[in-house]
Enzyme design. Sequence first.
Site, short mmCIF file in Angstrom:
data_model
loop_
_atom_site.label_atom_id
_atom_site.label_comp_id
_atom_site.label_asym_id
_atom_site.label_seq_id
_atom_site.Cartn_x
_atom_site.Cartn_y
_atom_site.Cartn_z
N GLY A 155 -12.85 26.05 75.17
CA GLY A 155 -11.79 26.53 74.29
C GLY A 155 -10.76 27.40 74.98
O GLY A 155 -10.90 27.79 76.13
N CYS A 156 -9.70 27.71 74.23
CA CYS A 156 -8.62 28.60 74.71
C CYS A 156 -8.06 28.16 76.05
O CYS A 156 -7.88 28.95 76.96
CB CYS A 156 -9.12 30.04 74.78
SG CYS A 156 -9.47 30.76 73.18
N GLY A 157 -7.81 26.86 76.20
CA GLY A 157 -7.29 26.37 77.46
C GLY A 157 -8.39 26.28 78.50
O GLY A 157 -9.56 26.41 78.22
N ARG A 162 -9.13 34.27 73.52
CA ARG A 162 -10.26 35.14 73.17
C ARG A 162 -10.87 35.79 74.41
O ARG A 162 -11.27 36.95 74.36
CB ARG A 162 -11.32 34.34 72.40
CG ARG A 162 -11.94 33.19 73.16
CD ARG A 162 -12.74 32.26 72.24
NE ARG A 162 -13.18 31.09 72.99
CZ ARG A 162 -14.39 30.95 73.52
NH1 ARG A 162 -15.28 31.91 73.38
NH2 ARG A 162 -14.71 29.87 74.20
#
Length: 252
Positions: A86-88, A156
Amino acid sequence: MTRKFCPDEYPVTLFIDGNELATFQLTKADLDDWAIGYLYSEGIINGPSDLKRLTIDEDHGRILVEMNNEFDAEEFSQKQKTFTAGCGKGVTFFSMTDVKKFPKITTNRTVNLSYLLKKRHEFAQNSPLYLETGGMHGACIVDSDGNIIVREDIGRHNAVDKVLGYAVREGLDPKSLILLTTGRVSYEMLSKAARFGIGLIGTRTAATKQAVQLANFLQIEVVGYIRGKMATVYTSQGKVLNDVSKVAGERP
């Protein structure tokens, strides 16, 4: 509700002793805390005393770090990289096996679940970038006196690095702290808290199976879905006392 602003993405290249480490997509806020938190979380430094100088060059999108001890860029580049979920495409240099070698967390601090719910609400009310844009992650530390420190970012991982960087910079006692986050607690998020020595992590969303297994091994309490009067206690470390009737049961 109409929000006037969009979340900010800001490419920042991190240099250590003149060596380019990587370029990160960040939110342009608290970049000094992020740098310290990232360097600490990845084991590059053990504390602020390892840094000779930290320069934020916003005009050119660079963070320049000078170390007191020589940084072996070639050796570090050979370390195995793990792309995070997630988040790149975030990257960590600690594997699950590496994190299991961290010291187990020994803390006697316990809190009521109602206290976590209250602090999660305070956290949400003190997240100005999220309130402006609706598109930010946040991370928050709660000290033994109930004071909260909030840091925000589009990622995050970045938000957690920022708030841990603050704690490292200020020399806070990790055994007295609670870490709250808006993001999913995956193994690499758990590893950041474990590296510093925090024994209780809470999130408004889920924890992964791997993170829960790792938390149980390292004696860290993980609480998920902290919303309203609901929560899920994933672990069984005895650090959270259930004084709320509508709480989900503990999970293995």
